[in-house]
Write an enzyme that holds these catalytic residues in place. Structure first.
Site, PDB file in Angstrom:
ATOM      1  N   GLY A  50      36.805  47.260  37.626  1.00  6.92           N
ATOM      2  CA  GLY A  50      35.905  46.117  37.544  1.00  6.92           C
ATOM      3  C   GLY A  50      34.438  46.444  37.750  1.00  6.92           C
ATOM      4  O   GLY A  50      33.557  45.773  37.210  1.00  6.92           O
ATOM      5  N   ASP A 106      32.243  45.013  42.684  1.00  6.19           N
ATOM      6  CA  ASP A 106      31.946  43.880  41.805  1.00  6.19           C
ATOM      7  C   ASP A 106      32.141  42.564  42.549  1.00  6.19           C
ATOM      8  O   ASP A 106      31.249  41.725  42.566  1.00  6.19           O
ATOM      9  CB  ASP A 106      32.793  43.938  40.523  1.00  6.19           C
ATOM     10  N   ASP A 109      36.531  39.115  47.830  1.00  3.70           N
ATOM     11  CA  ASP A 109      37.193  37.828  48.010  1.00  3.70           C
ATOM     12  C   ASP A 109      37.687  37.751  49.458  1.00  3.70           C
ATOM     13  O   ASP A 109      36.954  37.363  50.353  1.00  3.70           O
ATOM     14  CB  ASP A 109      38.318  37.718  46.982  1.00  3.70           C
ATOM     15  N   LYS A 137      32.538  36.082  47.295  1.00  2.00           N
ATOM     16  CA  LYS A 137      33.265  34.817  47.363  1.00  2.00           C
ATOM     17  C   LYS A 137      33.645  34.569  48.817  1.00  2.00           C
ATOM     18  O   LYS A 137      34.700  35.006  49.275  1.00  2.00           O
ATOM     19  CB  LYS A 137      34.512  34.893  46.480  1.00  2.00           C
ATOM     20  N   PHE A 158      38.151  30.984  40.160  1.00  2.00           N
ATOM     21  CA  PHE A 158      38.463  32.250  39.513  1.00  2.00           C
ATOM     22  C   PHE A 158      37.528  32.435  38.327  1.00  2.00           C
ATOM     23  O   PHE A 158      37.472  31.598  37.435  1.00  2.00           O
ATOM     24  CB  PHE A 158      39.917  32.277  39.057  1.00  2.00           C
ATOM     25  N   VAL A 159      36.777  33.520  38.340  1.00  2.00           N
ATOM     26  CA  VAL A 159      35.798  33.741  37.279  1.00  2.00           C
ATOM     27  C   VAL A 159      36.083  35.052  36.548  1.00  2.00           C
ATOM     28  O   VAL A 159      36.750  35.943  37.085  1.00  2.00           O
ATOM     29  CB  VAL A 159      34.354  33.754  37.841  1.00  2.00           C
ATOM     30  N   ASP A 165      38.163  40.594  35.429  1.00  2.00           N
ATOM     31  CA  ASP A 165      39.164  40.366  34.388  1.00  2.00           C
ATOM     32  C   ASP A 165      40.153  39.275  34.750  1.00  2.00           C
ATOM     33  O   ASP A 165      40.290  38.878  35.906  1.00  2.00           O
ATOM     34  CB  ASP A 165      39.965  41.655  34.153  1.00  2.00           C
ATOM     35  N   ARG A 171      36.586  41.520  30.641  1.00  2.00           N
ATOM     36  CA  ARG A 171      35.655  42.371  31.396  1.00  2.00           C
ATOM     37  C   ARG A 171      34.352  42.558  30.615  1.00  2.00           C
ATOM     38  O   ARG A 171      33.290  42.734  31.199  1.00  2.00           O
ATOM     39  CB  ARG A 171      36.267  43.758  31.646  1.00  2.00           C
TER      40      ARG A 171
HETATM   41  P1  IMP Z   1      39.982  41.194  48.111  1.00  2.00           P
HETATM   42  O1  IMP Z   1      38.514  41.102  48.495  1.00  2.00           O
HETATM   43  O2  IMP Z   1      40.741  42.243  48.852  1.00  2.00           O
HETATM   44  O3  IMP Z   1      40.657  39.850  48.168  1.00  2.00           O
HETATM   45  O4  IMP Z   1      40.112  41.704  46.623  1.00  2.00           O
HETATM   46  C1  IMP Z   1      39.303  41.245  45.661  1.00  2.00           C
HETATM   47  C2  IMP Z   1      39.871  41.688  44.342  1.00  2.00           C
HETATM   48  O5  IMP Z   1      40.515  40.577  43.720  1.00  2.00           O
HETATM   49  C3  IMP Z   1      38.743  42.100  43.421  1.00  2.00           C
HETATM   50  O6  IMP Z   1      38.522  43.485  43.439  1.00  2.00           O
HETATM   51  C4  IMP Z   1      39.210  41.597  42.074  1.00  2.00           C
HETATM   52  O7  IMP Z   1      40.007  42.560  41.440  1.00  2.00           O
HETATM   53  C5  IMP Z   1      40.074  40.416  42.405  1.00  2.00           C
HETATM   54  N1  IMP Z   1      39.349  39.116  42.288  1.00  2.00           N
HETATM   55  C6  IMP Z   1      39.006  38.273  43.291  1.00  2.00           C
HETATM   56  N2  IMP Z   1      38.399  37.171  42.816  1.00  2.00           N
HETATM   57  C7  IMP Z   1      38.339  37.336  41.471  1.00  2.00           C
HETATM   58  C8  IMP Z   1      37.825  36.507  40.388  1.00  2.00           C
HETATM   59  O8  IMP Z   1      37.269  35.405  40.555  1.00  2.00           O
HETATM   60  N3  IMP Z   1      37.957  37.023  39.134  1.00  2.00           N
HETATM   61  C9  IMP Z   1      38.537  38.218  38.871  1.00  2.00           C
HETATM   62  N4  IMP Z   1      39.043  39.020  39.842  1.00  2.00           N
HETATM   63  C10 IMP Z   1      38.950  38.576  41.121  1.00  2.00           C
HETATM   64 MG    MG Z   2      37.141  45.172  42.424  1.00  2.00          MG
END
Ligand code: IMP
Ligand code: MG
Length: 192
Positions: A50, A106, A109, A137, A158-159, A165, A171
């Site tokens: 990403g 990128d 979350d 986020k 979700f974007v 992606d 992407r």
């Molecule tokens: P986390 O911070 O461990 O929850 O992981 C985040 C991962 O979830 C990112 O690296 C993305 O691959 C995916 N992700 C989270 N939110 C989004 C979104 O809005 N669009 C696309 N991928 C997302």
């Molecule tokens: Mg990522």
């Protein structure tokens, strides 16, 4: 190209961050990093896939010597994922001990994946380690991540686009948008 007349990607409901806004922000962040890391030959590290687009634009806005390397990860099952555990599928090629590392992401979350990776990188004794994220986020954050360089705070939606992606698609959109209909409610477990 007009962001709002998106005939090529009819699945996109709405553009929430335009290409111009993204590139302007990336240049700003690149400028800050350029100031902070001059003469330090910073090493940018990202997780495939990403971050590719952000990394490419960010690096090109740093007007002196810097290096880049990538990790690739895959998520375990849901239980391990809840703890943020990931399996390294591709490790770094460049040793990072003694290096000034900027971890480029990128989107953050929950923060679980990044927390796990940062711990792994800290164990390798870099001279410094800072986090740079383009899309933040905050709504689902489970672990606090110290972010030195931040682009945009995103709503709890979700974007897709600019590297993000949905089942590997979108992407290559130069902007960030919302998908039409139910697609935005599907879980996303690709991990990168
Ligand atoms: P986390 O911070 O461990 O929850 O992981 C985040 C991962 O979830 C990112 O690296 C993305 O691959 C995916 N992700 C989270 N939110 C989004 C979104 O809005 N669009 C696309 N991928 C997302
Ligand atoms: Mg990522």
């Amino acid at each position: 190209m007009n962001d709002t007349e998106n005939g090529v990607f009819p699945e996109i409901q709405e553009v929430i961050i335009s290409q111009d806004q993204i590139l302007e922000k990336v240049r700003q962040i690149g400028g800050q990093i350029a100031t902070d890391y001059q003469y330090k030959n910073p090493l940018f590290i990202g997780v495939l896939k990403g971050v590719l687009f952000f990394m490419a634009d960010l690096m090109r806005s740093v007007p002196y010597s810097c290096e880049v390397d990538f990790l690739a990860i895959s998520n375990y099952n849901t239980d391990a994922r809840k703890k943020g555990m990931v399996r390294l599928v591709k490790d770094l090629d460049i040793p990072i001990n003694g290096r000034d590392v900027v971890f480029v992401e990128d989107v953050i979350d929950t923060g679980l994946t990044l927390n796990y990776i940062l711990k792994n990188l800290r164990d390798r004794s870099p001279a410094s380690l800072e986090v740079c994220v383009l899309f933040n986020k905050p709504a689902h954050r489970l672990i606090e991540i110290p972010i030195k360089y931040k682009g945009f705070d995103l709503p709890d939606r979700f974007v897709v686009g600019y590297g993000l992606d949905h089942h590997e698609k979108y992407r290559n959109l130069p902007y960030v948008g919302l998908l039409k209909g139910d697609a935005i409610h599907l879980p996303h477990f690709s991990g990168d």
